[in-house]
Design a protein around this motif. Sequence first.
Motif, short mmCIF file in Angstrom:
data_model
loop_
_atom_site.label_atom_id
_atom_site.label_comp_id
_atom_site.label_asym_id
_atom_site.label_seq_id
_atom_site.Cartn_x
_atom_site.Cartn_y
_atom_site.Cartn_z
N LEU A 19 0.82 -1.21 0.00
CA LEU A 19 0.00 0.00 0.00
C LEU A 19 0.85 1.26 0.00
CD1 LEU A 19 -2.83 -1.00 2.52
CD2 LEU A 19 -2.92 -0.97 0.02
N ALA A 20 2.12 1.15 0.40
CA ALA A 20 3.02 2.30 0.37
C ALA A 20 3.62 2.53 -1.00
CB ALA A 20 4.13 2.11 1.40
N GLN A 21 3.46 1.57 -1.91
CA GLN A 21 3.98 1.72 -3.27
C GLN A 21 2.94 2.40 -4.16
OE1 GLN A 21 7.19 0.77 -3.41
NE2 GLN A 21 6.87 0.13 -1.28
N ARG A 22 3.31 3.52 -4.76
CA ARG A 22 2.35 4.30 -5.55
C ARG A 22 1.95 3.59 -6.84
NH1 ARG A 22 1.85 9.09 -3.12
NH2 ARG A 22 3.55 9.80 -1.77
N PHE A 63 4.83 5.34 7.43
CA PHE A 63 6.25 5.30 7.73
C PHE A 63 7.04 4.77 6.54
CE2 PHE A 63 10.21 3.96 9.52
CZ PHE A 63 10.45 4.82 10.58
N PHE A 64 6.53 3.74 5.90
CA PHE A 64 7.21 3.19 4.72
C PHE A 64 7.30 4.22 3.60
CE2 PHE A 64 5.97 -1.49 5.73
CZ PHE A 64 6.92 -1.50 6.74
N GLN A 65 6.29 5.06 3.46
CA GLN A 65 6.31 6.08 2.42
C GLN A 65 7.39 7.13 2.66
OE1 GLN A 65 2.30 7.56 2.38
NE2 GLN A 65 1.56 5.96 1.00
N ALA A 66 7.83 7.27 3.92
CA ALA A 66 8.87 8.25 4.22
C ALA A 66 10.26 7.74 3.91
CB ALA A 66 8.78 8.64 5.70
N ILE A 67 10.41 6.45 3.65
CA ILE A 67 11.72 5.89 3.29
C ILE A 67 12.05 6.29 1.86
CG2 ILE A 67 13.00 3.73 2.95
CD1 ILE A 67 11.33 2.49 5.14
N PRO A 68 13.26 6.77 1.59
CA PRO A 68 13.62 7.21 0.22
C PRO A 68 13.38 6.11 -0.81
CG PRO A 68 15.30 7.89 1.78
CD PRO A 68 14.36 7.02 2.54
N ALA A 69 12.71 6.47 -1.88
CA ALA A 69 12.40 5.50 -2.93
C ALA A 69 13.64 5.03 -3.67
CB ALA A 69 11.40 6.11 -3.91
#
Length: 310
Positions: A118-121, A179-185
Amino acid sequence: MAPGATQTSPAGTGDRPRRRTVRTPGQWAVDVGIVVVLTALALATLYPFLYELTISLSSTAETQQAGLHILPRHPTFAAWQAVLHSSGIVRAYGNTILRTVAGTAISLVLTAMMAYPLAQRTFPHRRSINFLLLLSLLFSGGFIPLFLLVKNIGLLDSRWSLILPGAVGAMNVILMRNFFQAIPAELTEAARVDGASEMRILFRIVLPLSKPVLAVIGLWTALANWNAWFDALLYINDPNKQVLQMFIRNTVVTQQDPLLTGIDTTLQQPPSGQSLGAAAVMIATLPIIALYPFLQKYFAQGILLGSVKG
């Protein structure tokens, strides 16, 4: 001088002038009021814990006296010894520890496996799933459909009935997803270029960087599993599988499964039922109190990063 103004005090040659803020009586009154209110709230929170501790260490005569119980006059560990020598509470303790450890581990793994996609766009139908996740926070089926579900899949009177139904919580998924979305892609993209699978990225890159939010969710889940008793009341009939909170409830409220089996009958003054209940409550509370300071440093950081970012 105006209220709250800054006054410059004289200084020696070569020294910087020192600035002193002049506080008005109103500001002092506000500060004193805040300290008084917070102190009263702290004492109101601390007193029930201190009361249970005092009752657990008091003799039968002291527990029957009216008034505030702050410190025991004649401390005795008879109630603690009786509780610790009871085979019932030892078995309930083991069931609760098993439920807490297994339930927390399974919940963290399943929550991370749901929050990561769900954190992956680029994840398909991501918005629809997020909407359903938020909808589950507002509406639920209730206890009867949940009980029928647990019964129909054959989990009644099984320890899995205490772990699986509440393994994944919507709020925990949202917190971990943010939180996962805040990790650099760039980290995950570099791993994909090197040929790493999504599961490898999750467990080797994302989760090691997510210790704060894992600690927060793990703490919440462990507290929920340790203190839960209502699901054990619904699903568990075997007394050998009862958890600690249910055992204490039967002892304190319904007076079932009494702790008198561990008491030496030759004692002139055996502990009262109130002291036994207080000792059982203290023994059930101490592990969580001992665990919390080790996870407290991650608590505020995990909440802020998981709720603001995204």
